[in-house]
Design a protein around this motif. Structure first.
Motif, PDB file in Angstrom:
ATOM      1  N   LEU A 163       0.837  -1.206   0.000  1.00 46.50           N
ATOM      2  CA  LEU A 163       0.000   0.000   0.000  1.00 46.50           C
ATOM      3  C   LEU A 163       0.870   1.254   0.000  1.00 46.50           C
ATOM      4  O   LEU A 163       0.599   2.219  -0.730  1.00 46.50           O
ATOM      5  CB  LEU A 163      -0.915  -0.024   1.223  1.00 46.50           C
ATOM      6  N   ARG A 164       1.932   1.223   0.786  1.00 47.37           N
ATOM      7  CA  ARG A 164       2.853   2.371   0.807  1.00 47.37           C
ATOM      8  C   ARG A 164       3.505   2.562  -0.557  1.00 47.37           C
ATOM      9  O   ARG A 164       3.731   3.691  -0.992  1.00 47.37           O
ATOM     10  CB  ARG A 164       3.927   2.158   1.870  1.00 47.37           C
ATOM     11  N   ALA A 165       3.802   1.453  -1.227  1.00 44.69           N
ATOM     12  CA  ALA A 165       4.423   1.540  -2.554  1.00 44.69           C
ATOM     13  C   ALA A 165       3.506   2.222  -3.552  1.00 44.69           C
ATOM     14  O   ALA A 165       3.977   2.779  -4.554  1.00 44.69           O
ATOM     15  CB  ALA A 165       4.796   0.144  -3.048  1.00 44.69           C
ATOM     16  N   ARG A 166       2.203   2.195  -3.308  1.00 43.54           N
ATOM     17  CA  ARG A 166       1.237   2.871  -4.175  1.00 43.54           C
ATOM     18  C   ARG A 166       0.901   4.268  -3.672  1.00 43.54           C
ATOM     19  O   ARG A 166      -0.065   4.890  -4.111  1.00 43.54           O
ATOM     20  CB  ARG A 166      -0.050   2.046  -4.255  1.00 43.54           C
ATOM     21  N   GLY A 167       1.717   4.767  -2.727  1.00 47.96           N
ATOM     22  CA  GLY A 167       1.517   6.123  -2.235  1.00 47.96           C
ATOM     23  C   GLY A 167       0.455   6.263  -1.169  1.00 47.96           C
ATOM     24  O   GLY A 167       0.056   7.386  -0.826  1.00 47.96           O
ATOM     25  N   ASP A 168      -0.033   5.146  -0.615  1.00 48.50           N
ATOM     26  CA  ASP A 168      -1.063   5.195   0.431  1.00 48.50           C
ATOM     27  C   ASP A 168      -2.260   6.038  -0.005  1.00 48.50           C
ATOM     28  O   ASP A 168      -2.818   6.798   0.795  1.00 48.50           O
ATOM     29  CB  ASP A 168      -0.494   5.782   1.725  1.00 48.50           C
ATOM     30  N   ALA A 169      -2.672   5.912  -1.269  1.00 47.89           N
ATOM     31  CA  ALA A 169      -3.709   6.811  -1.773  1.00 47.89           C
ATOM     32  C   ALA A 169      -4.569   6.125  -2.822  1.00 47.89           C
ATOM     33  O   ALA A 169      -4.162   5.123  -3.437  1.00 47.89           O
ATOM     34  CB  ALA A 169      -3.079   8.073  -2.361  1.00 47.89           C
ATOM     35  N   ILE A 170      -5.751   6.670  -3.017  1.00 54.92           N
ATOM     36  CA  ILE A 170      -6.617   6.288  -4.126  1.00 54.92           C
ATOM     37  C   ILE A 170      -6.810   7.515  -5.009  1.00 54.92           C
ATOM     38  O   ILE A 170      -6.701   8.653  -4.548  1.00 54.92           O
ATOM     39  CB  ILE A 170      -7.991   5.765  -3.651  1.00 54.92           C
ATOM     40  N   ASP A 171      -7.102   7.277  -6.273  1.00 52.22           N
ATOM     41  CA  ASP A 171      -7.314   8.369  -7.222  1.00 52.22           C
ATOM     42  C   ASP A 171      -8.781   8.419  -7.619  1.00 52.22           C
ATOM     43  O   ASP A 171      -9.295   7.515  -8.285  1.00 52.22           O
ATOM     44  CB  ASP A 171      -6.446   8.162  -8.471  1.00 52.22           C
ATOM     45  N   LEU A 172      -9.464   9.486  -7.175  1.00 51.11           N
ATOM     46  CA  LEU A 172     -10.853   9.671  -7.573  1.00 51.11           C
ATOM     47  C   LEU A 172     -10.912   9.975  -9.064  1.00 51.11           C
ATOM     48  O   LEU A 172     -10.057  10.694  -9.602  1.00 51.11           O
ATOM     49  CB  LEU A 172     -11.493  10.821  -6.797  1.00 51.11           C
ATOM     50  N   LEU A 173     -11.916   9.460  -9.736  1.00 56.23           N
ATOM     51  CA  LEU A 173     -12.073   9.693 -11.162  1.00 56.23           C
ATOM     52  C   LEU A 173     -12.509  11.134 -11.415  1.00 56.23           C
ATOM     53  O   LEU A 173     -12.997  11.830 -10.510  1.00 56.23           O
ATOM     54  CB  LEU A 173     -13.099   8.712 -11.731  1.00 56.23           C
ATOM     55  N   PRO A 174     -12.326  11.623 -12.649  1.00 54.50           N
ATOM     56  CA  PRO A 174     -12.680  13.015 -12.959  1.00 54.50           C
ATOM     57  C   PRO A 174     -14.120  13.340 -12.580  1.00 54.50           C
ATOM     58  O   PRO A 174     -15.049  12.599 -12.900  1.00 54.50           O
ATOM     59  CB  PRO A 174     -12.477  13.099 -14.481  1.00 54.50           C
ATOM     60  N   GLY A 175     -14.284  14.447 -11.883  1.00 57.46           N
ATOM     61  CA  GLY A 175     -15.606  14.941 -11.528  1.00 57.46           C
ATOM     62  C   GLY A 175     -16.191  14.371 -10.258  1.00 57.46           C
ATOM     63  O   GLY A 175     -17.181  14.901  -9.733  1.00 57.46           O
ATOM     64  N   VAL A 176     -15.608  13.285  -9.715  1.00 54.96           N
ATOM     65  CA  VAL A 176     -16.180  12.631  -8.538  1.00 54.96           C
ATOM     66  C   VAL A 176     -16.049  13.511  -7.286  1.00 54.96           C
ATOM     67  O   VAL A 176     -16.979  13.593  -6.479  1.00 54.96           O
ATOM     68  CB  VAL A 176     -15.525  11.256  -8.314  1.00 54.96           C
TER      69      VAL A 176
END
Length: 359
Positions: A163-176
């Motif tokens: 999870l840390r290797a992925r930046g501990d983050a999620i990417d919301l889709l455009p406009g969400v």
């Protein structure tokens, strides 16, 4: 992906996933509430923009939600999951125990920083493995219909290091992000109703005659807020912030940005109020000039109070939340301007703090 999202369609899809899926814990509801609050406080200038959301930020907001809820209710420990592990409530309870008699989350964070970090780490991993991984999935689907964020890297066994290797983050889709922020006033009450229903279903002693469980789950902790009253009176005088009436000894403490919309207990969002104004305002969105006056208070005085009672001001967070709330309001919406008084919101007359971009 499309350049913009229809907020109404987005809300319908969120509710549909929650209503058709099996909710074995309240974690999905907590995660959505946390996500909505993040979007309010980090509203992008471009409504069609994407948004990266740190999962530890969501973990802190989820911890805030469960902080009150893990307390016993009429002598019972409320179940928030049909499973045995109850990872999030157990992490919050362990943190409360380590923090000792601290009444507020803010005081607990100051008194037991290592325990707080441990709780955030555990909740972060739990969010990635459970609600975030399953939130967009409908029953019977092998893969998620990604209409909120990219969950392609998430799975029930993801490790903390991965999870840390992925930046501990999620990417919301455009406009969400913009869509969720605009829907806050509709979605959050609906999520609270679902949450109360789920807790009743998971706790058989909560029959129809049991008193206000909703108040226990989502009410304000007036006992903890009482610590603010004395220092505020010394710093700003014993008068109602709204009408300037002289206050009694046990006057209310009011959340300027409504607790029902953004649960921010920071000093920058609190004011002394008389019972009349507090009752009349209730959950109403205040007129923007009231928020302007709140943000214009002596920040040095607020910081001194914060040091005195070990309570954060959260000034930047309040300003960001206010910006997100008002910029998401339709023109002409009524706002509370004082006892039995309202004014229409008009972005054309917005103060300086409503301009610029949140990080």
């Amino acid at each position: 992906m499309p350049d913009a999202v229809d907020p109404l369609l987005l809300g319908q899809r969120v509710v549909a996933v929650l209503e058709t899926g099996l909710r074995t814990a309240t974690y999905k509801l907590a995660t959505l509430m946390a996500l909505i609050d993040h979007c309010i406080e980090h509203l992008p200038d471009d409504p069609a923009a994407a948004r990266t959301v740190p999962i530890p930020d969501l973990a802190h907001r989820v911890l805030e939600l469960y902080w009150r809820q893990v307390r016993p209710f009429e002598g019972h420990e409320l179940r928030q999951s049909t499973g045995e592990r109850a990872r999030i409530p157990r992490a919050v309870t362990a943190f409360r125990s380590a923090a000792g008699p601290a009444r507020s989350l803010a005081a607990a964070m100051n008194s037991a920083p290592p325990a707080y970090e441990t709780a955030i780490d555990e909740i972060t991993l739990c969010l990635a493995q459970q609600p975030l991984f399953r939130l967009q999935r409908v029953p019977g689907a092998q893969t998620g219909d990604r209409f909120l964020y990219d969950d392609s890297f998430l799975h029930s066994g993801i490790s903390r290091s991965a999870l840390r290797a992925r930046g501990d983050a999620i990417d919301l889709l455009p406009g969400v992000a913009a869509g969720l922020a605009r829907l806050a006033g509709l979605l959050k009450p609906a999520l609270e109703i679902m949450w109360v229903d789920d807790v009743r279903r998971m706790n058989k002693f909560l029959h129809a005659d049991v008193p206000d469980i909703a108040g226990h789950l989502f009410g304000r902790d007036r006992t903890a807020l009482a610590a603010v009253r004395g220092p505020f009176k010394e710093a700003f005088g014993p008068h109602c912030f709204y009408c300037r009436a002289r206050l009694p000894v046990d006057n209310p403490i009011d959340h300027v940005l409504p607790w029902s919309l953004v649960g921010i207990d920071g000093l920058a969002n609190l004011v002394l109020a008389c019972a009349r104004c507090n009752t009349d305002k209730r959950h109403a969105l205040p007129a923007v000039d009231i928020v302007d006056r709140v943000l214009g208070r002596d920040r040095d005085a607020l910081e001194q109070i914060a040091d005195q009672i070990r309570w954060p001001t959260e000034y930047q967070r309040v300003q960001a939340a206010a910006r997100g709330i008002y910029r998401g309001q339709p023109p002409g919406v009524a706002t509370w301007a004082g006892y039995k008084s309202s004014v229409r919101w008009d972005l054309a007359f917005a103060p300086v703090w409503l301009e610029g971009t949140t990080s």
